[in-house]
Scaffold this active site. Structure first.
Site, PDB file in Angstrom:
ATOM      1  N   GLY A 368       0.785  -1.221   0.000  1.00  0.00           N
ATOM      2  CA  GLY A 368       0.000   0.000   0.000  1.00  0.00           C
ATOM      3  C   GLY A 368       0.819   1.272   0.000  1.00  0.00           C
ATOM      4  N   SER A 686      20.667 -14.890  10.833  1.00  0.00           N
ATOM      5  CA  SER A 686      19.692 -15.198  11.872  1.00  0.00           C
ATOM      6  C   SER A 686      19.309 -16.676  11.937  1.00  0.00           C
ATOM      7  CB  SER A 686      18.444 -14.329  11.699  1.00  0.00           C
ATOM      8  OG  SER A 686      17.757 -14.758  10.553  1.00  0.00           O
ATOM      9  N   LYS A 729       8.548 -12.142  11.108  1.00  0.00           N
ATOM     10  CA  LYS A 729       8.854 -13.552  11.360  1.00  0.00           C
ATOM     11  C   LYS A 729       7.798 -14.197  12.252  1.00  0.00           C
ATOM     12  CE  LYS A 729      13.843 -13.219  10.847  1.00  0.00           C
ATOM     13  NZ  LYS A 729      15.127 -13.161  11.557  1.00  0.00           N
TER      14      LYS A 729
HETATM   15  P1  ADP Z   1       3.118  -0.907  -2.976  1.00  0.00           P
HETATM   16  O1  ADP Z   1       3.262   0.447  -3.513  1.00  0.00           O
HETATM   17  O2  ADP Z   1       3.498  -1.019  -1.531  1.00  0.00           O
HETATM   18  O3  ADP Z   1       3.796  -1.963  -3.778  1.00  0.00           O
HETATM   19  P2  ADP Z   1       0.358  -0.588  -3.694  1.00  0.00           P
HETATM   20  O4  ADP Z   1       0.124   0.728  -3.108  1.00  0.00           O
HETATM   21  O5  ADP Z   1       0.541  -0.705  -5.157  1.00  0.00           O
HETATM   22  O6  ADP Z   1       1.583  -1.280  -2.972  1.00  0.00           O
HETATM   23  O7  ADP Z   1      -0.817  -1.552  -3.227  1.00  0.00           O
HETATM   24  C1  ADP Z   1      -1.327  -2.612  -3.991  1.00  0.00           C
HETATM   25  C2  ADP Z   1      -2.830  -2.598  -3.921  1.00  0.00           C
HETATM   26  O8  ADP Z   1      -3.261  -2.920  -2.625  1.00  0.00           O
HETATM   27  C3  ADP Z   1      -3.418  -1.262  -4.236  1.00  0.00           C
HETATM   28  O9  ADP Z   1      -4.555  -1.453  -5.023  1.00  0.00           O
HETATM   29  C4  ADP Z   1      -3.824  -0.715  -2.876  1.00  0.00           C
HETATM   30  O10 ADP Z   1      -4.915   0.130  -2.962  1.00  0.00           O
HETATM   31  C5  ADP Z   1      -4.160  -1.969  -2.121  1.00  0.00           C
HETATM   32  N1  ADP Z   1      -3.907  -1.814  -0.662  1.00  0.00           N
HETATM   33  C6  ADP Z   1      -2.729  -2.040  -0.031  1.00  0.00           C
HETATM   34  N2  ADP Z   1      -2.852  -1.818   1.297  1.00  0.00           N
HETATM   35  C7  ADP Z   1      -4.122  -1.465   1.507  1.00  0.00           C
HETATM   36  C8  ADP Z   1      -4.873  -1.128   2.700  1.00  0.00           C
HETATM   37  N3  ADP Z   1      -4.306  -1.100   3.903  1.00  0.00           N
HETATM   38  N4  ADP Z   1      -6.148  -0.816   2.542  1.00  0.00           N
HETATM   39  C9  ADP Z   1      -6.723  -0.833   1.314  1.00  0.00           C
HETATM   40  N5  ADP Z   1      -6.095  -1.144   0.180  1.00  0.00           N
HETATM   41  C10 ADP Z   1      -4.803  -1.471   0.261  1.00  0.00           C
END
Ligand code: ADP
Length: 780
Positions: A368, A686, A729
């Site tokens: 996210g 580890s 972990k």
């Molecule tokens: P990253 O940039 O960390 O690789 P992204 O932001 O691309 O991850 O997230 C991948 C997908 O997961 C996106 O569609 C995002 O909206 C969704 N997502 C990730 N975490 C959450 C959360 N806590 N609540 C709602 N949606 C999430």
């Protein structure tokens, strides 16, 4: 009358000479000068003097405006000159070149209505009186100094003149050179002429020159000021005028394009220097044949520059409640992360000018990070742009290529600004830990400049050439692995760690965010497709193995796609996906529950590892066979792990007897250490405790408890050292139904960050040395 003059000619003392009254001019003995005469009496005097002996008496008028001067209108001292040359110009004007011969007093002026004549008496130019040499020297220096300043106002003054003045050591010569070559007021000159004492002459000269210099300086200042005010006001007029001229020279069509550019450049909110540079390019363009390669390059350049959001700022509308609502609406969980971000926003709200605050969102993929950055942009009311840095190894990727390169383009920063269309966007630098450096230059140093608030107000892209102000932009970076970020970059960032999600969190994220989002993207209504809870749980368990939710989202998208197709084809109106339907829709299960051993076994220990997809449970196997003392390590173990295996062997030798192991075991046996799922690379210290425990179990034949997992580095003496990634972990241990987790004593404070669900299900035992580990893990 003529006779008289002739008869007087021989007399040294008294003489009658044709006379010209001078307006605003004073001659000096030895000085060569030329002047114009127009008054009939003056012309006549010169003509007659020429016929006579060629000598003329020049005397200055008190006031230049008097046309027909009487004796009282003239000074009393003048100069007798030799006429060298006369040039008759139209309208009865005469140009005369003369050389001063001697100074003379006017005794008597005669006017016959035709020309002026005067009885004059020669008088010495310099008195013979002795003067004080020191005083003369001092005065000479002053005169030289002031002359130097004076000459600086006349760039065309010959160098030789300045040199000859500066090197002059005779007071008389100095006085003459300066007086003859400076443009002094005629009254001052008259005073100089009348004065005979060289000391006085020099000091009068100094005074006159000083006031002259003062006037010149003032004049210069006034000029500058008027010029700069004209500059501002007239520049535009001037440029447009220039445009018009170019237009006249070229054909209408050809020039039109260049003017369109010039007009656009004039309207640009950009500093003057940059504007000038761009105008120069447009000017160049106007002079080039329109179809030439060079014209094409310039047009492309100007198009790109003009397209940038110069001076375009979005108004920040920041309210904490709104920001909180946005973050909350878009993301499930992540409580700590949201708090940190709200703190960051609060600081921005109180001090919008704050600089140099750069957040780094760190954590595994799909967690996210990108979507949080987007929410921050939304909350701050800023445009959003993303720059992917993964695999960038060329500085030109960041800064662009010089425009003369074939196919040159601006770098990623400028491209991001173009995309954002505002000069104060939020720019996300994705995967800053994946920047590479090689011979093509170091992109991280370019990034340093971008992120440094002291330097980024004039960021220079090689292509764009004119500086762009980045200081109003907000930067956020993301990284999977903070330790891989170059240290100078990391120094500038405030790291916020995003932990991996538990299965429970993933379930909520899927249900509340991913499913609605995917439905919408596939044009489905909630009533048309339902994915039941069991199905979501099963997708998480059997189709994904990740810290984030990216694969989960992809699988949900796949379900939506398939359902949309069926609905569109009219095969179904409403679809509900259940757990049991998954195999048909998504294929066979991709992952089975973690490979933890369910039975107590000899030589198999549940280790805990931290990989890019989060924590994993990693059983480690050791097999001891008859042999010659070889140690074999397999399962993509890195160098550090290989070293750990040697430490384990040494340690076991030192405690062999305690566990009933033959101390010579290492000579008679081959030892094979293996970590299953051989394709996944693993490294880090580890696994030290895991390896040693497995080795002792294998050698002693004592089984290891299957419900225990462990992590920790060891020393040769069996001390247990702390490790990283404890939260991830333990999450893996929780998923695998482990009951007891052995952790290093020094990691005990980290337990605070661990999820309550995990803490309730698992007993944590902290240890300082291996004996304690073995006491817990071995069944006897
Ligand atoms: P990253 O940039 O960390 O690789 P992204 O932001 O691309 O991850 O997230 C991948 C997908 O997961 C996106 O569609 C995002 O909206 C969704 N997502 C990730 N975490 C959450 C959360 N806590 N609540 C709602 N949606 C999430």
């Amino acid at each position: 009358m003529e006779q008289t003059i002739k008869s007087d000619k021989s007399s040294e003392n008294s003489n009658i000479l044709y006379t010209v009254a001078m307006r605003g001019l004073v001659a000096f003995p030895k000085m060569v000068m030329h002047f114009d005469v127009a008054r009939d009496k003056s012309v006549a005097a010169i003509e007659k003097a020429l016929k006579d002996n060629g000598k003329l008496f020049l005397i200055a008028q008190h006031e230049a405006y008097v046309d027909d001067p009487k004796a009282s209108d003239l000074y009393k001292v003048g100069v007798v000159v030799d006429i060298k040359q006369v040039l008759k110009l139209p309208d009865n004007i005469m140009k005369v070149l003369v050389e001063g011969v001697y100074k003379a007093n006017l005794i008597h002026l005669m006017d016959d209505g035709n020309a002026l004549r005067a009885e004059v008496k020669r008088t010495p130019t310099y008195s013979r009186a002795k003067y004080d040499e020191v005083e003369a020297e001092a005065l000479m220096r002053s005169v030289k100094d002031i002359f130097e300043r004076y000459s600086s106002f006349f760039p065309k003054m010959p160098k030789e003149l300045l040199t000859s003045v500066m090197t002059q050591d005779s007071p008389v010569k100095l006085y003459e050179t300066v007086t003859f070559n400076c443009n002094l007021n005629y009254r001052d000159k008259q005073t100089l002429l009348e004065e005979t004492n060289i000391i006085n002459k020099l000091s009068v000269l100094f005074a006159c020159l000083s006031s002259e210099v003062e006037i010149l300086e003032l004049e210069n200042l006034i000029n500058e000021q008027t010029k700069s005010s004209i500059d501002k006001g007239q520049k535009e007029y001037y440029l447009r005028e220039q445009m018009r001229v170019i237009q006249e020279q070229l054909g209408e069509d050809e020039a039109e394009e260049a003017f369109a550019y010039i007009n656009d450049i004039m309207d640009l909110k950009i500093d003057e220097k940059s504007k000038e540079k761009l105008l120069k390019e447009a000017d160049k363009l106007a002079k080039l044949p329109p179809s030439s390669q060079e014209a094409f390059v310039i047009k492309n350049y100007l198009d790109t520059v003009l397209d940038l959001p110069w001076g375009k700022y979005t108004k920040a509308k920041l309210s904490l409640e709104k920001a909180e609502a946005v973050l909350e609406k878009d993301h499930y969980g992540l409580k700590k992360v949201k708090e940190r971000i709200l703190e960051f926003l609060a600081v921005h709200m109180l001090n919008p000018e704050i600089k140099g605050q750069i957040i780094c969102l760190a954590g595994p993929p799909g967690i996210g990070k990108t979507s949080i950055a987007k929410s921050i942009a939304k909350a701050m009311g800023r445009k959003y742009a993303r720059v992917s840095l993964g695999g960038v190894r060329d500085e030109a990727d960041i800064r662009g290529h010089r425009k003369t390169y074939v196919g040159a383009m601006p770098g990623r920063i400028i491209t991001a600004l173009q995309q954002a269309g505002s000069a104060n966007p939020l720019i996300l630098f994705d995967e800053i830990d994946k920047l590479c450096s090689d011979i093509k230059g170091d992109p991280s140093s370019a990034m340093l400049e971008v992120l440094d608030s002291e330097q980024n107000n004039a960021f220079r892209d090689h292509f764009i050439e004119v500086p762009f102000d980045l200081s109003k932009a907000v930067f956020i970076t993301t990284a999977n692995n903070v330790s891989a970020i170059p240290a100078p970059l990391l120094d500038r960032m405030e790291v916020i760690e995003l932990p991996s999600y538990t299965a429970e969190e993933k379930f909520h994220i899927a249900k509340e965010h991913l499913v609605p989002k995917q439905l919408k993207e596939h044009g489905l209504k909630a009533s048309q497709l339902k994915i039941d809870d069991q199905a979501i749980h099963d997708i998480i368990q059997y189709y994904t193995k990740e810290a984030g939710v990216r694969t989960l989202e992809r699988n949900i998208a796949s379900l939506c796609r398939k359902s949309a197709k069926r609905i569109a084809a009219g095969d179904a109106k409403r679809i509900t996906v259940k757990g049991k339907d998954l195999k048909e829709l998504l294929g066979i299960y991709k992952y089975l529950p973690d490979l933890s051993s369910k039975k107590d076994q000899v030589g198999v220990v549940n280790g805990l590892a931290w990989t890019s997809v989060g924590g994993v449970l990693m059983p480690l196997e050791v097999l001891v066979m008859k042999g010659s003392g070889k140690i074999e390590v397999t399962g993509s173990l890195g160098d550090v792990m290989k070293e750990s295996s040697k430490i384990a062997v040494s340690y076991v030798r030192s405690v062999a007897e305690k566990y009933g192991i033959n101390p010579e075991f290492y000579k008679e046996n081959d030892i094979h250490i293996h970590a299953p799922e051989g394709a996944v690379p693993k490294d880090g210290p580890s696994a030290g405790v895991t390896m040693t425990t497995a080795l002792i179990s294998a050698l002693s034949g004592i089984p290891v408890r299957a419900d225990v997992a462990m992590t920790g580095e060891i020393t040769l003496h069996g001390k247990v050292l702390p490790i990283g990634g404890l939260r991830e972990k333990t999450m893996a241990a929780y998923k695998a139904d482990i009951k007891t987790v052995v952790i290093p004593e020094a990691n005990k404070p980290d337990l605070e960050d661990i999820d309550d669900a995990v803490k309730n299900a698992i007993e944590f035992v902290s240890v300082e040395n291996l004996t304690e580990v073995l006491d817990i893990a071995l069944t006897k």
